[in-house]
Scaffold this motif. Structure first.
Motif, PDB file in Angstrom:
ATOM      1  N   LEU A   9       0.482  -1.400  -0.208  1.00  0.00           N
ATOM      2  CA  LEU A   9       0.331   0.318  -0.254  1.00  0.00           C
ATOM      3  C   LEU A   9       0.568   1.347  -0.220  1.00  0.00           C
ATOM      4  CD1 LEU A   9      -2.841  -0.741   2.484  1.00  0.00           C
ATOM      5  CD2 LEU A   9      -2.690  -0.614  -0.024  1.00  0.00           C
ATOM      6  N   VAL A  10       2.192   1.136   0.340  1.00  0.00           N
ATOM      7  CA  VAL A  10       3.128   2.384   0.543  1.00  0.00           C
ATOM      8  C   VAL A  10       3.132   2.850  -0.547  1.00  0.00           C
ATOM      9  CG1 VAL A  10       4.895   3.212   1.464  1.00  0.00           C
ATOM     10  CG2 VAL A  10       3.024   2.627   2.820  1.00  0.00           C
ATOM     11  N   GLY A  11       4.044   0.897  -1.268  1.00  0.00           N
ATOM     12  CA  GLY A  11       4.695   1.612  -2.757  1.00  0.00           C
ATOM     13  C   GLY A  11       3.854   2.025  -3.355  1.00  0.00           C
ATOM     14  N   LEU A  14       2.986   6.141  -2.220  1.00  0.00           N
ATOM     15  CA  LEU A  14       3.890   6.486  -3.190  1.00  0.00           C
ATOM     16  C   LEU A  14       4.608   6.667  -4.764  1.00  0.00           C
ATOM     17  CD1 LEU A  14       7.194   5.346  -0.833  1.00  0.00           C
ATOM     18  CD2 LEU A  14       5.924   7.284  -0.926  1.00  0.00           C
ATOM     19  N   ALA A  15       3.876   5.911  -5.606  1.00  0.00           N
ATOM     20  CA  ALA A  15       3.538   5.564  -6.707  1.00  0.00           C
ATOM     21  C   ALA A  15       2.608   5.876  -7.303  1.00  0.00           C
ATOM     22  CB  ALA A  15       3.681   4.652  -7.301  1.00  0.00           C
ATOM     23  N   LEU A  16       1.883   6.715  -7.204  1.00  0.00           N
ATOM     24  CA  LEU A  16       0.539   7.179  -7.154  1.00  0.00           C
ATOM     25  C   LEU A  16       0.772   8.921  -6.565  1.00  0.00           C
ATOM     26  CD1 LEU A  16      -1.974   7.709  -8.154  1.00  0.00           C
ATOM     27  CD2 LEU A  16      -3.058   7.927  -5.595  1.00  0.00           C
ATOM     28  N   ALA A  17       1.668   8.909  -5.856  1.00  0.00           N
ATOM     29  CA  ALA A  17       2.572  10.568  -5.885  1.00  0.00           C
ATOM     30  C   ALA A  17       3.188  11.164  -6.785  1.00  0.00           C
ATOM     31  CB  ALA A  17       2.756  10.720  -4.200  1.00  0.00           C
ATOM     32  N   ALA A  18       3.930  10.386  -6.981  1.00  0.00           N
ATOM     33  CA  ALA A  18       5.010  10.722  -8.181  1.00  0.00           C
ATOM     34  C   ALA A  18       4.381  10.585  -9.391  1.00  0.00           C
ATOM     35  CB  ALA A  18       6.211   9.552  -8.531  1.00  0.00           C
ATOM     36  N   ALA A  19       3.047  10.465  -9.752  1.00  0.00           N
ATOM     37  CA  ALA A  19       2.416   9.950 -11.428  1.00  0.00           C
ATOM     38  C   ALA A  19       2.372  11.619 -10.673  1.00  0.00           C
ATOM     39  CB  ALA A  19       1.454   8.439 -11.361  1.00  0.00           C
ATOM     40  N   VAL A  20       1.136  11.536  -9.973  1.00  0.00           N
ATOM     41  CA  VAL A  20       0.414  12.503 -10.361  1.00  0.00           C
ATOM     42  C   VAL A  20       1.557  13.961  -9.462  1.00  0.00           C
ATOM     43  CG1 VAL A  20      -2.084  14.332  -9.050  1.00  0.00           C
ATOM     44  CG2 VAL A  20      -1.245  11.794  -9.427  1.00  0.00           C
ATOM     45  N   GLY A  22       5.055  14.280  -9.438  1.00  0.00           N
ATOM     46  CA  GLY A  22       6.105  14.289  -9.576  1.00  0.00           C
ATOM     47  C   GLY A  22       6.972  14.152  -9.070  1.00  0.00           C
ATOM     48  N   PHE A  23       8.408  13.988  -8.744  1.00  0.00           N
ATOM     49  CA  PHE A  23       9.301  13.945  -7.697  1.00  0.00           C
ATOM     50  C   PHE A  23       8.956  14.917  -6.438  1.00  0.00           C
ATOM     51  CE2 PHE A  23      13.817  14.104  -6.462  1.00  0.00           C
ATOM     52  CZ  PHE A  23      14.020  12.927  -6.195  1.00  0.00           C
ATOM     53  N   GLY A  24       8.431  16.089  -6.535  1.00  0.00           N
ATOM     54  CA  GLY A  24       8.765  16.776  -5.449  1.00  0.00           C
ATOM     55  C   GLY A  24       7.501  16.269  -4.821  1.00  0.00           C
ATOM     56  N   ALA A  25       6.550  15.697  -5.302  1.00  0.00           N
ATOM     57  CA  ALA A  25       5.307  15.449  -4.510  1.00  0.00           C
ATOM     58  C   ALA A  25       5.603  13.683  -3.636  1.00  0.00           C
ATOM     59  CB  ALA A  25       4.120  15.154  -5.436  1.00  0.00           C
ATOM     60  N   PHE A  26       6.414  13.541  -4.779  1.00  0.00           N
ATOM     61  CA  PHE A  26       6.934  11.942  -3.939  1.00  0.00           C
ATOM     62  C   PHE A  26       8.030  11.756  -3.694  1.00  0.00           C
ATOM     63  CE2 PHE A  26      10.680   8.885  -4.163  1.00  0.00           C
ATOM     64  CZ  PHE A  26      10.320   8.003  -4.305  1.00  0.00           C
ATOM     65  N   LEU A  27       9.398  12.960  -2.928  1.00  0.00           N
ATOM     66  CA  LEU A  27      10.070  13.376  -1.754  1.00  0.00           C
ATOM     67  C   LEU A  27       9.263  13.475  -0.861  1.00  0.00           C
ATOM     68  CD1 LEU A  27      12.723  15.193  -3.151  1.00  0.00           C
ATOM     69  CD2 LEU A  27      13.078  12.745  -2.811  1.00  0.00           C
ATOM     70  N   LEU A  28       8.117  14.561  -0.764  1.00  0.00           N
ATOM     71  CA  LEU A  28       7.070  15.300   0.329  1.00  0.00           C
ATOM     72  C   LEU A  28       6.357  13.885   1.148  1.00  0.00           C
ATOM     73  CD1 LEU A  28       6.199  17.267   1.712  1.00  0.00           C
ATOM     74  CD2 LEU A  28       4.512  17.527   0.350  1.00  0.00           C
ATOM     75  N   ALA A  29       6.052  13.140  -0.328  1.00  0.00           N
ATOM     76  CA  ALA A  29       5.520  11.827   0.166  1.00  0.00           C
ATOM     77  C   ALA A  29       6.408  10.849   1.366  1.00  0.00           C
ATOM     78  CB  ALA A  29       4.644  11.155  -0.813  1.00  0.00           C
ATOM     79  N   VAL A  30       7.789  10.727   0.815  1.00  0.00           N
ATOM     80  CA  VAL A  30       8.794  10.043   1.608  1.00  0.00           C
ATOM     81  C   VAL A  30       8.705  10.896   2.267  1.00  0.00           C
ATOM     82  CG1 VAL A  30      10.552   9.203   1.050  1.00  0.00           C
ATOM     83  CG2 VAL A  30       9.701   8.994  -0.741  1.00  0.00           C
ATOM     84  N   VAL A  31       8.600  11.590   2.997  1.00  0.00           N
ATOM     85  CA  VAL A  31       9.281  12.713   4.709  1.00  0.00           C
ATOM     86  C   VAL A  31       8.669  12.749   5.487  1.00  0.00           C
ATOM     87  CG1 VAL A  31       9.730  14.884   4.978  1.00  0.00           C
ATOM     88  CG2 VAL A  31      11.041  14.101   3.046  1.00  0.00           C
ATOM     89  N   LEU A  32       6.521  13.199   4.634  1.00  0.00           N
ATOM     90  CA  LEU A  32       5.850  13.035   5.069  1.00  0.00           C
ATOM     91  C   LEU A  32       6.094  11.229   6.133  1.00  0.00           C
ATOM     92  CD1 LEU A  32       3.490  14.824   3.620  1.00  0.00           C
ATOM     93  CD2 LEU A  32       5.023  15.601   5.562  1.00  0.00           C
ATOM     94  N   GLY A  33       5.746  10.233   5.427  1.00  0.00           N
ATOM     95  CA  GLY A  33       5.747   8.704   5.791  1.00  0.00           C
ATOM     96  C   GLY A  33       6.479   8.100   6.680  1.00  0.00           C
ATOM     97  N   ALA A  34       7.669   8.812   7.130  1.00  0.00           N
ATOM     98  CA  ALA A  34       8.457   8.825   7.610  1.00  0.00           C
ATOM     99  C   ALA A  34       8.477   9.750   8.665  1.00  0.00           C
ATOM    100  CB  ALA A  34      10.123   8.981   6.992  1.00  0.00           C
TER     101      ALA A  34
END
Length: 59
Positions: A9-11, A14-20, A22-34
């Motif tokens: 589910l996390v993967g 994160l893939a959805l955040a990256a697709a929608v 871009g890379f900035g949203a992907f990094l934000l999702a990773v940081v908030l997940g951590a």
């Protein structure tokens, strides 16, 4: 919930955040997940963050 299902589910999120967004949203999702993981682990007692709250102090 099994850890493999949580990882899946996390993967997917994160893939959805990256697709929608871009890379900035992907990094934000990773940081908030951590941050969310850290808070959850603290509440479960698996992580001790009391040293961060106290600081180094003087001495």
């Amino acid at each position: 919930m099994p850890r493999s299902l949580v990882g899946l589910l996390v993967g997917l999120l994160l893939a959805l955040a990256a697709a929608v967004g871009g890379f900035g949203a992907f990094l934000l999702a990773v940081v908030l997940g951590a941050v969310g993981w850290g808070i959850g682990a603290q509440l479960e007692g698996r992580l001790d963050l009391s040293g961060l709250a106290r600081g180094r102090g003087r001495g």
